[in-house]
Motif scaffolding. Structure first.
Motif, PDB file in Angstrom:
ATOM      1  N   VAL A  87      15.571  57.913  78.373  1.00  0.00           N
ATOM      2  CA  VAL A  87      15.874  58.720  79.565  1.00  0.00           C
ATOM      3  C   VAL A  87      17.142  58.189  80.220  1.00  0.00           C
ATOM      4  CG1 VAL A  87      15.100  59.270  81.928  1.00  0.00           C
ATOM      5  CG2 VAL A  87      13.505  59.465  80.028  1.00  0.00           C
ATOM      6  N   LEU A  88      18.004  59.103  80.592  1.00  0.00           N
ATOM      7  CA  LEU A  88      19.202  58.729  81.332  1.00  0.00           C
ATOM      8  C   LEU A  88      19.053  59.272  82.750  1.00  0.00           C
ATOM      9  CD1 LEU A  88      22.077  57.439  80.928  1.00  0.00           C
ATOM     10  CD2 LEU A  88      22.920  59.783  80.743  1.00  0.00           C
ATOM     11  N   MET A  89      19.275  58.415  83.709  1.00  0.00           N
ATOM     12  CA  MET A  89      19.134  58.831  85.106  1.00  0.00           C
ATOM     13  C   MET A  89      20.450  58.567  85.831  1.00  0.00           C
ATOM     14  SD  MET A  89      16.209  57.599  87.775  1.00  0.00           S
ATOM     15  CE  MET A  89      14.710  58.214  87.096  1.00  0.00           C
ATOM     16  N   GLU A  90      20.880  59.570  86.569  1.00  0.00           N
ATOM     17  CA  GLU A  90      22.091  59.395  87.385  1.00  0.00           C
ATOM     18  C   GLU A  90      21.743  59.756  88.815  1.00  0.00           C
ATOM     19  OE1 GLU A  90      25.844  60.859  85.534  1.00  0.00           O
ATOM     20  OE2 GLU A  90      24.526  61.429  83.891  1.00  0.00           O
ATOM     21  N   ASP A  91      21.967  58.803  89.708  1.00  0.00           N
ATOM     22  CA  ASP A  91      21.647  59.002  91.132  1.00  0.00           C
ATOM     23  C   ASP A  91      20.227  59.546  91.333  1.00  0.00           C
ATOM     24  OD1 ASP A  91      24.214  58.163  91.754  1.00  0.00           O
ATOM     25  OD2 ASP A  91      24.998  60.195  91.439  1.00  0.00           O
ATOM     26  N   GLU A  92      19.295  58.889  90.704  1.00  0.00           N
ATOM     27  CA  GLU A  92      17.866  59.220  90.818  1.00  0.00           C
ATOM     28  C   GLU A  92      17.499  60.586  90.245  1.00  0.00           C
ATOM     29  OE1 GLU A  92      15.429  57.836  93.998  1.00  0.00           O
ATOM     30  OE2 GLU A  92      17.001  56.536  94.782  1.00  0.00           O
ATOM     31  N   VAL A  93      18.403  61.190  89.479  1.00  0.00           N
ATOM     32  CA  VAL A  93      18.088  62.470  88.842  1.00  0.00           C
ATOM     33  C   VAL A  93      18.147  62.274  87.323  1.00  0.00           C
ATOM     34  CG1 VAL A  93      18.800  64.891  88.550  1.00  0.00           C
ATOM     35  CG2 VAL A  93      19.056  63.768  90.782  1.00  0.00           C
ATOM     36  N   ILE A  94      17.131  62.787  86.652  1.00  0.00           N
ATOM     37  CA  ILE A  94      17.107  62.646  85.191  1.00  0.00           C
ATOM     38  C   ILE A  94      18.106  63.636  84.591  1.00  0.00           C
ATOM     39  CG2 ILE A  94      15.654  62.904  83.123  1.00  0.00           C
ATOM     40  CD1 ILE A  94      13.248  62.202  85.024  1.00  0.00           C
ATOM     41  N   THR A  95      19.049  63.109  83.817  1.00  0.00           N
ATOM     42  CA  THR A  95      20.075  64.000  83.258  1.00  0.00           C
ATOM     43  C   THR A  95      19.948  64.146  81.744  1.00  0.00           C
ATOM     44  OG1 THR A  95      21.585  62.125  83.208  1.00  0.00           O
ATOM     45  CG2 THR A  95      21.786  63.617  85.078  1.00  0.00           C
ATOM     46  N   LYS A  96      19.198  63.291  81.124  1.00  0.00           N
ATOM     47  CA  LYS A  96      19.063  63.421  79.679  1.00  0.00           C
ATOM     48  C   LYS A  96      17.736  62.812  79.229  1.00  0.00           C
ATOM     49  CE  LYS A  96      22.033  63.209  75.688  1.00  0.00           C
ATOM     50  NZ  LYS A  96      23.388  63.010  75.247  1.00  0.00           N
ATOM     51  N   LYS A  97      17.090  63.491  78.264  1.00  0.00           N
ATOM     52  CA  LYS A  97      15.855  62.962  77.690  1.00  0.00           C
ATOM     53  C   LYS A  97      15.932  63.101  76.175  1.00  0.00           C
ATOM     54  CE  LYS A  97      13.236  65.720  80.150  1.00  0.00           C
ATOM     55  NZ  LYS A  97      12.115  66.431  80.785  1.00  0.00           N
ATOM     56  N   ILE A  98      15.644  62.037  75.493  1.00  0.00           N
ATOM     57  CA  ILE A  98      15.680  62.079  74.025  1.00  0.00           C
ATOM     58  C   ILE A  98      14.368  61.478  73.510  1.00  0.00           C
ATOM     59  CG2 ILE A  98      16.923  61.342  71.933  1.00  0.00           C
ATOM     60  CD1 ILE A  98      19.273  60.577  73.918  1.00  0.00           C
TER      61      ILE A  98
END
Lengths: 333, 265
Positions: B16-27
């Motif tokens: 999971v990639l999170m930017e500013d507390e928002v999930i931006t990518k899931k693999i």
């Protein structure tokens, strides 16, 4: 000197004034290497498995050591204690009653202590003289407490041990005084050892004392032992009489009164988290519902039964709790 | 600020990639292909970010099944129980709940009070109450796993404690000509029954379900009898990885900021 057993903290000043050597039966039980034999004695005589181990231990100590006289607390302790006293009477032990009136009213506590003095044939002036003398010893214990939470020099276990011992002053307040004084000198020489997490221990004294050392592995230490501290009467200086002293004592009275002092201490001692120790089958386990709700800090409730060392499951729970507590501290929330 | 969380499960790896507390990518990829295709070994397991389709990140945290293979180079490894609790805190906003995480091979039960772990339990010797059991049973029934999850009514009794014996028990029921829906419900119900002794010690009002098995609608239905509320996480399988990102946000960044402000003085 005549020996008298106590099952919890009672006005020890009265018993000392009456010339007794006071023995806290809990301490004999828990410090014995073969403590299990006392429980076994009680169970062999019919105490159920589903009963507090402290009560069984006390019974076993009375039987094994031939304790002939005991002070029984008829109010301010649990119903198991009352039943224990009935069995002790059956076994020929003389049980003297003492009550902490649940009204927590000065007139009621006065009547109760007056009755207690009459039973032992001692007057108020002698009791007050002893009280003044014991205050000097209590001050030393208070110093050890401060060396824990102010200076970070006394360990959580030392804090527990010296405070819990004030119920009977190890049967000799003079020896205890010497011991405490030399301990203070030893502790004062140490460098402070402040850990990251400051813990409060609330609830009855634990069956397992290795908890104090165990938490230190995780950069945590206990800087508050609630009930043990109450045993030492840390506010005895503000009491004008023995009556006031035993009125300003939280342990046997209502939970809200107890919580008020706990909250004060948690704030004063900058506590990060609380470990609430409960004894299996004790009514105080139900009070845990209120305690958790009323305290604004994380509370981990643990339970002890017969074992005098931490079990692996409790260790795992403590580790997980301290791990997150450490994160919370870093988060600064 | 980009935070990367990796949960190395027994069956799948979740990223999971999170930017500013928002999930931006899931693999999500199989554990096998993750180690084979996306990692190299240079004394320590090194993750090739490009192969995951990721550029540089500011903080990376890993967790997973067993400690040994979660210690990735340039990643801060954290305990998986804590990772799942942080994931649930982030996803639900709740502070008091029981968390039941059922993965491919393990079950974690955690009591959370005031946002902190106060009790926990893990399966140790047996994985018959986990996702792998359901996969095996779905394969015997020759239906997709997601279909199996739909059935809860009128379950047949499967009594074996052992997952392998359960397979032959199920085959016996198939031979009796019992309809598929009841067979599927029986499989789901047998999983529920295995979980009950574990859950018995974890009393509470709210149950949060995470891990792949949280998608099992029948199980959610059954658990509804034991709790006031059963909360299915939006991303149950990514919960551990989300928890890693949450940890990175709350701890690593904060510490970095503190270090930076210390250096300024």
């Amino acid at each position: 000197m005549k020996k008298i057993g106590i099952t919890t903290t009672v006005p020890v000043e009265v018993l000392i004034a009456a010339g007794y050597e006071v023995v806290d039966l809990n301490n004999i039980f828990i410090t014995s290497e073969d403590y299990g034999k006392y429980i076994e004695t009680a169970e062999n005589d019919g105490f159920p498995k589903s009963c507090c181990s402290w009560k069984k231990g006390i019974y076993g100590v009375c039987m094994k050591h031939g304790i002939g006289e005991v002070v029984g607390v008829t109010e301010g302790d649990c119903s198991n204690t009352k039943a224990l006293e009935e069995v002790l009477k059956l076994r020929g032990v003389k049980v003297y009653p003492f009550a902490y009136p649940q009204s927590r009213d000065i007139d009621d506590i006065k009547s109760s202590i007056d009755r207690f003095m009459t039973i032992f044939g001692v007057g108020l002036s002698k009791v007050e003289r002893i009280r003044e003398r014991l205050k000097q010893v209590r001050h030393l214990v208070k110093t050890i407490d401060e060396l824990t939470y102010v200076n970070g020099k006394a360990s959580g276990f030392e804090n527990h041990l010296y405070q819990v011992s004030t119920s009977d002053f190890n049967s000799s307040y003079e020896c205890f005084e010497k011991d405490a004084a030399s301990k203070i000198i030893e502790i004062e020489k140490r460098a402070p050892c402040n850990k990251k997490i400051r813990l409060g221990f609330i609830g009855v004294p634990p069956m397992f004392c290795d908890i104090y050392e165990y938490v230190e592995k995780f950069d945590a230490h206990f800087v508050y032992n609630e009930v043990q501290r109450e045993f030492s009467f840390p506010r005895c200086d503000t009491a004008q009489s023995i009556y006031e002293q035993y009125l300003d004592y939280t342990y046997p009275y209502d939970l809200n009164f107890r919580l008020k002092e706990i909250r004060n201490q948690l704030e004063l001692r900058k506590i990060d988290g609380v470990i609430h120790y409960t004894q299996a089958f004790c009514y105080r386990q139900i009070e845990d519902i209120v305690i958790k709700k009323e305290l604004n800090l994380p509370v981990l409730t643990i339970e002890g039964d017969k074992l005098n060392i931490l079990d692996s499951r409790t260790k795992l729970r403590i580790e997980a709790f301290l791990d997150m507590l450490s994160d919370i501290k870093e988060m600064g929330t | 600020m980009k935070k990367l969380g990796i949960d190395l499960g027994s069956r799948e790896v979740k990223v999971v990639l999170m930017e500013d507390e928002v999930i931006t990518k899931k693999i999500k990829l199989s554990t096998m292909s993750f180690y084979r295709d996306c990692c190299s070994y240079e004394g320590k397991i090194t993750v090739d970010m490009n192969k995951l389709g990721l550029n540089s990140v500011d903080a990376a945290v890993s967790t997973g099944y067993g400690r040994n293979n979660t210690d990735l180079k340039q990643f801060k490894p954290i305990n998986e129980i804590k990772a799942h609790v942080y994931g649930a805190l982030y996803q639900t906003g709740l502070k008091d709940f029981i968390l039941l995480d059922i993965g491919g091979q393990d079950v974690k039960t955690v009591k959370v009070e005031k946002g902190i772990i106060t009790d926990l339990d893990l399966n140790e010797k047996c994985a018959a109450s986990c996702g792998r059991y359901l996969e095996n049973m779905a394969s015997i029934l020759e239906i997709p796993l997601e279909n199996l999850f739909e059935y809860y009514q009128n379950p047949i009794e499967l009594n074996s404690t052992c997952a392998v014996f359960s397979e032959s028990e199920l085959i016996g029921k198939i031979a009796e000509g019992i309809e598929l829906g009841r067979l599927c419900a029986g499989v789901n119900y047998s999983l529920y029954k295995r979980l009950l002794p574990i859950l018995g010690r974890f009393k509470g009002r709210k149950l949060v379900l995470s891990g792949g098995v949280a998608r099992n609608k029948a199980l959610v239905k059954y658990l509804g009898d034991n709790y006031d509320e059963v909360i299915e996480l939006e991303d149950p399988q990514y919960n551990g990885a989300i928890g890693c990102c949450y940890y990175a946000e709350k701890i690593i960044f904060r510490n970095k900021k503190l270090e930076e402000s210390d250096n300024e003085f």
